[in-house]
Design an enzyme around this catalytic site. Structure first.
Site, short mmCIF file in Angstrom:
data_model
loop_
_atom_site.label_atom_id
_atom_site.label_comp_id
_atom_site.label_asym_id
_atom_site.label_seq_id
_atom_site.Cartn_x
_atom_site.Cartn_y
_atom_site.Cartn_z
N SER A 1 0.84 -1.19 0.00
CA SER A 1 0.00 0.00 0.00
C SER A 1 0.88 1.24 0.00
O SER A 1 2.08 1.17 0.20
CB SER A 1 -0.95 0.03 1.21
OG SER A 1 -0.29 0.53 2.35
N TYR B 1 3.90 -0.17 10.43
CA TYR B 1 3.02 -0.51 9.31
C TYR B 1 3.68 -0.10 7.99
O TYR B 1 3.70 -0.87 7.03
CB TYR B 1 1.67 0.18 9.49
CG TYR B 1 0.66 -0.20 8.44
CD1 TYR B 1 0.23 -1.51 8.31
CD2 TYR B 1 0.12 0.76 7.59
CE1 TYR B 1 -0.71 -1.87 7.35
CE2 TYR B 1 -0.83 0.42 6.63
CZ TYR B 1 -1.23 -0.89 6.51
OH TYR B 1 -2.15 -1.24 5.56
#
Length: 182
Positions: A22, A48
């Site tokens: 992402s 993340y």
């Protein structure tokens, strides 16, 4: 898992590996010196981001090492999709990410109107898996049904950061993966 599948991927004689990452890779490059936050204070967004950078790097490494075996690999950002995976985030965190609109509703991304439904998000994933436009390509980061440009500017919030497609870092991560994540 990808390493374990290599014998079967080689037998396919034309395998494509599509790995989902992402734009969160923008949050952080991969920190080889302390990937598990032993000596660094833990930050969930850095962690993340680092995980999404790692996915992209492993895709680059897989392609570089196995294109001779007719295995090509692609990292895909499917788009900004607010799903139930975000249920542990506060509204404030979602708002900072642009995932809450001015009416306080979840599911809107203010960055380039990049919000997608789950079906729309699947489009680039499928495109990478089947498109003949990608013949001869691999080790690239894709978004919005195309190979993403390199992000040289933080204002547009599109594209891939150079650290997520760096071949040297990718090959280092590939080699060190069994050691880093025990």
């Amino acid at each position: 898992m990808t390493k374990a599948l290599l014998p079967e991927l080689k037998k396919a004689n034309g395998a494509k590996v599509v790995q989902i990452t992402s734009r969160a890779h923008w949050f952080s490059p991969f920190h080889f010196g302390d990937p598990n936050f032993i000596d660094t204070p833990y930050d969930k967004w850095v962690a993340y981001g680092q995980s999404k950078t790692a996915v992209s790097l492993l895709s680059v490494a897989l392609d570089e090492l196995y294109k001779k075996d007719n295995i090509r690999s692609f990292a895909v950002h499917p788009g900004s999709i607010v799903t139930n995976l975000s249920h542990n985030l506060t509204d404030e965190e979602l708002s900072e990410m642009g995932a809450i609109n001015k009416n306080g509703e979840r599911g809107y991304d203010s960055y380039n109107n990049e919000h997608k439904t789950i079906k729309e998000g699947a489009a680039t994933i499928v495109w990478c898996a089947v498109s003949q436009q990608l013949a001869g390509y691999g080790g690239v980061y894709c978004e919005n049904g195309d190979i993403a440009p390199i992000a040289t500017d933080d204002t547009d919030r599109i594209g891939v950061k150079p650290w997520a497609i760096d071949k040297e870092a990718a090959l280092t991560l590939w080699e060190e993966t069994p050691l880093l994540f025990k």
